[in-house]
Design a protein around this motif. Structure first.
Motif, PDB file in Angstrom:
ATOM      1  N   ALA A   1      37.487  54.160  19.859  1.00  0.00           N
ATOM      2  CA  ALA A   1      37.500  52.737  19.373  1.00  0.00           C
ATOM      3  C   ALA A   1      36.236  52.934  18.423  1.00  0.00           C
ATOM      4  N   PRO A   2      36.331  51.809  17.492  1.00  0.00           N
ATOM      5  CA  PRO A   2      35.246  51.666  16.474  1.00  0.00           C
ATOM      6  C   PRO A   2      33.900  51.977  16.932  1.00  0.00           C
ATOM      7  N   ARG A   3      33.530  51.249  18.160  1.00  0.00           N
ATOM      8  CA  ARG A   3      32.207  51.122  18.924  1.00  0.00           C
ATOM      9  C   ARG A   3      32.023  52.253  19.703  1.00  0.00           C
TER      10      ARG A   3
ATOM     11  N   LYS B   1      43.523  56.673  36.420  1.00  0.00           N
ATOM     12  CA  LYS B   1      44.557  56.983  35.821  1.00  0.00           C
ATOM     13  C   LYS B   1      44.574  57.234  34.389  1.00  0.00           C
ATOM     14  N   GLY B   2      43.911  56.065  33.830  1.00  0.00           N
ATOM     15  CA  GLY B   2      44.029  55.936  32.503  1.00  0.00           C
ATOM     16  C   GLY B   2      42.838  54.995  31.729  1.00  0.00           C
ATOM     17  N   VAL B   3      42.387  54.929  30.368  1.00  0.00           N
ATOM     18  CA  VAL B   3      41.666  54.103  29.881  1.00  0.00           C
ATOM     19  C   VAL B   3      42.138  53.650  28.621  1.00  0.00           C
ATOM     20  N   ALA B   4      41.937  52.384  28.364  1.00  0.00           N
ATOM     21  CA  ALA B   4      42.518  51.863  26.911  1.00  0.00           C
ATOM     22  C   ALA B   4      41.215  50.801  26.627  1.00  0.00           C
ATOM     23  N   VAL B   5      41.285  50.564  25.099  1.00  0.00           N
ATOM     24  CA  VAL B   5      40.024  49.571  24.382  1.00  0.00           C
ATOM     25  C   VAL B   5      40.885  48.638  23.800  1.00  0.00           C
ATOM     26  N   THR B   6      40.579  47.293  23.829  1.00  0.00           N
ATOM     27  CA  THR B   6      41.136  46.220  22.891  1.00  0.00           C
ATOM     28  C   THR B   6      40.186  46.134  21.759  1.00  0.00           C
ATOM     29  N   PHE B   7      40.882  45.566  20.800  1.00  0.00           N
ATOM     30  CA  PHE B   7      39.873  45.678  19.393  1.00  0.00           C
ATOM     31  C   PHE B   7      38.717  45.055  19.585  1.00  0.00           C
ATOM     32  N   ASP B   8      38.524  44.066  20.411  1.00  0.00           N
ATOM     33  CA  ASP B   8      37.127  43.334  20.459  1.00  0.00           C
ATOM     34  C   ASP B   8      36.356  44.075  21.557  1.00  0.00           C
ATOM     35  N   GLY B   9      36.460  45.365  21.818  1.00  0.00           N
ATOM     36  CA  GLY B   9      35.683  46.075  22.496  1.00  0.00           C
ATOM     37  C   GLY B   9      35.713  46.004  24.037  1.00  0.00           C
TER      38      GLY B   9
ATOM     39  N   PRO C   1      44.834  40.489  28.053  1.00  0.00           N
ATOM     40  CA  PRO C   1      43.627  41.517  28.048  1.00  0.00           C
ATOM     41  C   PRO C   1      42.314  40.808  28.713  1.00  0.00           C
ATOM     42  N   LYS C   2      42.090  39.294  28.775  1.00  0.00           N
ATOM     43  CA  LYS C   2      41.129  38.581  29.084  1.00  0.00           C
ATOM     44  C   LYS C   2      41.170  38.159  30.540  1.00  0.00           C
TER      45      LYS C   2
END
Length: 607
Positions: free
Chosen positions: A380-382, A415-423, A476-477
């Protein structure tokens, strides 16, 4: 569309604590040969990012040696099989010969590139001598009562050979055909290395007793002990300089030493690791002094798999080559401002590496990392985030090559990891979906009757697949279920959202890929079905027009959204399966897999 191999970034050699690891250089001093898992890699010395892979063995390999002619390589594996193959052309196998009923520990060629002696841990015998072209017997390797660890053949006539093993004895042979001449007992413990000098005048032996002995190359008569008491640990590696005046040894005391053979004294020493601190990964388990070079280059191998470039007369190493030793299990491309992104890879032993795409240079992520299997990495960008089977979530800075912050517990096997655009970081374990921010868990949703298998996310949704074949779309929230997609008939093994958010690709355990339209959650594409085993990874290009997939069937495919029936593929891209794929740019695809290598593929004429 078309796809072809662009580069192979080789893994580090496989090593085992307390055992020597043979590495070999070709006669011109241009390439290294070594074993990793089930493959043999030939790696350029001056350009380590250029390498070739031989995957003819079906079981773990142990040793590879270039022939004196430079045209062939002989390699051995743990089943006792030796394969002779072309190392100049396409890697065609010239011969396959079963030598002993156990692991091959070492190989040696004669000066004519016509005969090979292979030794190891057999049941009925511990070694044998054969012709390289037909496998016919040209001698008997006898005189040992335990496994043989090392063998060397005198390159001049009259032919001589020497072997050393766990029974502490050295056996000297006359040939050809090779036959027992005499047994020599100078060492007190296991013998790990023997080597004739290039001019054939001398032969040296080293072992676990930290001793070095010099013998006459024609008769085998002991001449002298060299450097008594200098090495403080077992000596695993041994190699001669091309002028036969000096040789180099590597030891578990973390040192590499150059010796003057005539004077019997050490003339240079390098110590790896921090001064005064014992470091097991810095045990030096192999060394080679490449012939055919004028720069005095010595390459030493440590237990961690690092190849250290040393030069005679220079106090500090020229460079150190890093990489993976084990099955690479996860990969991501970091978002950087550079023209080419950085690849980040994780392996089954917990090691995480970054790769500079233009140069193919690999480096470790420093700091306290994972201690076990890395199951997923996302960029992710961060920052970059990884999860592993040590039940932790970790963050890292790819440009600084360090882990940042402290590890967050995932309260279950991830099992997995993901990131939303707001971090917001979203992790799925075998029993729940969790969100994290600044290292702290924000929310968690438990699954009672099913178990999550994989996850992906963007700013608007989180998609979670479960082992009952269902696909859930969450907010996501709040992690509340927004939509439930009907089961596909097979367990979904990987998910990937296109960058524009229009499509969600779901790869299944039966090899099929279904692409959903995220506006109505109906299947938009159902023709991506060329894999014959579980799909392990899917990645979209930046435009969302093409996707690349990898599977346990060892294949990599590139697919088109516009023309779903069109695809190009690479069969046998990775031995033992493909575990990760990613777009480096619009024309380069990267893949990783069970052979511990990182491979780049050039994709042309995207349609």
């Amino acid at each position: 569309m078309s796809i072809k191999s662009e580069a192979i970034w080789a893994p580090s050699p496989s090593t085992t604590r307390g055992q020597p690891t043979p590495i070999s250089a070709d006669p011109k001093g241009e390439r290294l040969a070594y074993a990793n898992n089930k493959s043999i890699f030939l790696r350029s010395i001056d350009n380590p990012s250029a390498s070739t892979q031989y995957s003819g063995h079906t079981i773990a390999t142990t040793v590879a040696r270039f022939s004196p002619s430079g045209y062939y390589v002989a390699s051995g594996d743990v089943s006792g099989t030796v394969r002779v193959w072309d190392c100049v052309g396409e890697g065609a196998t010239k011969g396959e010969y079963h030598i002993i009923g156990g692991k091959i520990n070492d190989l040696a060629w004669d000066g004519d590139s016509a005969r090979i002696i292979a030794v190891g841990d057999g049941k009925e015998r511990y070694g044998h001598c054969i012709t390289a072209d037909s496998g016919n017997s040209v001698g008997e390797i006898s005189g040992h009562s335990s496994q043989i660890n090392s063998v060397s053949i005198r390159q001049q006539r009259p032919l001589r050979a020497m072997t050393g093993g766990d029974d502490t004895s050295l056996v000297f042979y006359h040939g050809a055909p090779f036959k027992f001449d005499t047994s020599i007992r100078k060492h007190q413990r296991f013998i790990y290395g023997v080597a004739f000098s290039p001019d054939g005048s001398s032969v040296v032996s080293v072992g676990a007793d930290k001793q070095i002995f010099l013998y006459d190359g024609k008769t085998g008569e002991p001449k002298a002990e060299v450097g008594a008491g200098e090495h403080k640990g077992s000596i695993f590696g041994l190699s001669w300089s091309k002028d036969s005046r000096k040789f180099v040894t590597s030891s578990a005391d973390q040192t590499i030493k150059i010796w003057d053979a005539e004077a019997g004294k050490s003339i240079q020493t390098w110590r790896m690791g921090e001064e005064g601190r014992v470091s097991i990964p810095d045990h030096q388990v192999g060394v080679v002094w490449p012939q055919g070079r004028s720069d005095g280059l010595i390459i030493s191998l440590n237990l961690n798999g690092d190849l250290t470039y040393l030069s005679e007369g220079e106090a500090s190493p020229r460079k150190v080559i890093h990489g993976h030793q084990k099955n690479i299990t996860a990969m991501a491309t970091s978002d950087t401002r550079e023209s080419k992104p950085t690849l980040v890879t994780g392996s089954s032993d917990g090691r995480i590496c970054t790769w500079d795409v233009p140069t193919g240079t690999g480096d470790y992520i420093d700091g306290e990392g994972h201690t076990n299997y890395v199951s997923s990495i996302v960029a992710a960008p961060r920052g970059i985030y990884s999860v592993g089977w040590d039940d932790s979530l970790r963050s890292m800075d790819a440009s600084a090559k360090v882990f940042t912050g402290s590890a967050a517990s995932t309260d279950g096997q991830p099992k997995g990891v993901a990131v939303t655009f707001d971090g917001l970081i979203v992790v799925t374990t075998h029993k729940s979906v969790q969100t994290f921010k600044d290292g702290q868990m924000q929310k968690e949703v438990q699954f009672k009757n099913t178990s999550p298998t994989t996850i992906t996310a963007d700013d608007y949704l989180v998609a979670v697949a479960c082992d009952d074949g269902s696909l859930l779309v969450l907010d996501p929230k709040t992690l509340e279920t927004k939509h439930k997609v009907d089961p596909l008939g097979s367990i979904i093994s990987t998910l990937s959202l296109s960058p524009n958010g229009r499509h969600l690709a779901a790869g299944c355990s039966n090899g099929k890929i279904s692409v959903f339209d995220t506006s109505n959650w109906k299947i938009a594409i159902s023709r991506w079905s060329s894999h014959t085993a579980r799909v392990t990874s899917i990645s979209w290009n930046k435009g969302g027009t093409h996707a690349v997939s990898g599977g346990l069937d060892t294949n990599v495919f590139v697919w088109s959204v516009k023309t779903p029936g069109m695809r190009v593929g690479i069969p046998n891209a990775h031995k033992d399966g493909v575990n990760g794929v990613a777009w480096v740019d619009d024309s380069i695809v990267a893949s990783v897999g069970g052979d511990a290598a990182v491979k780049l593929w050039k994709v042309e004429a995207l349609s």
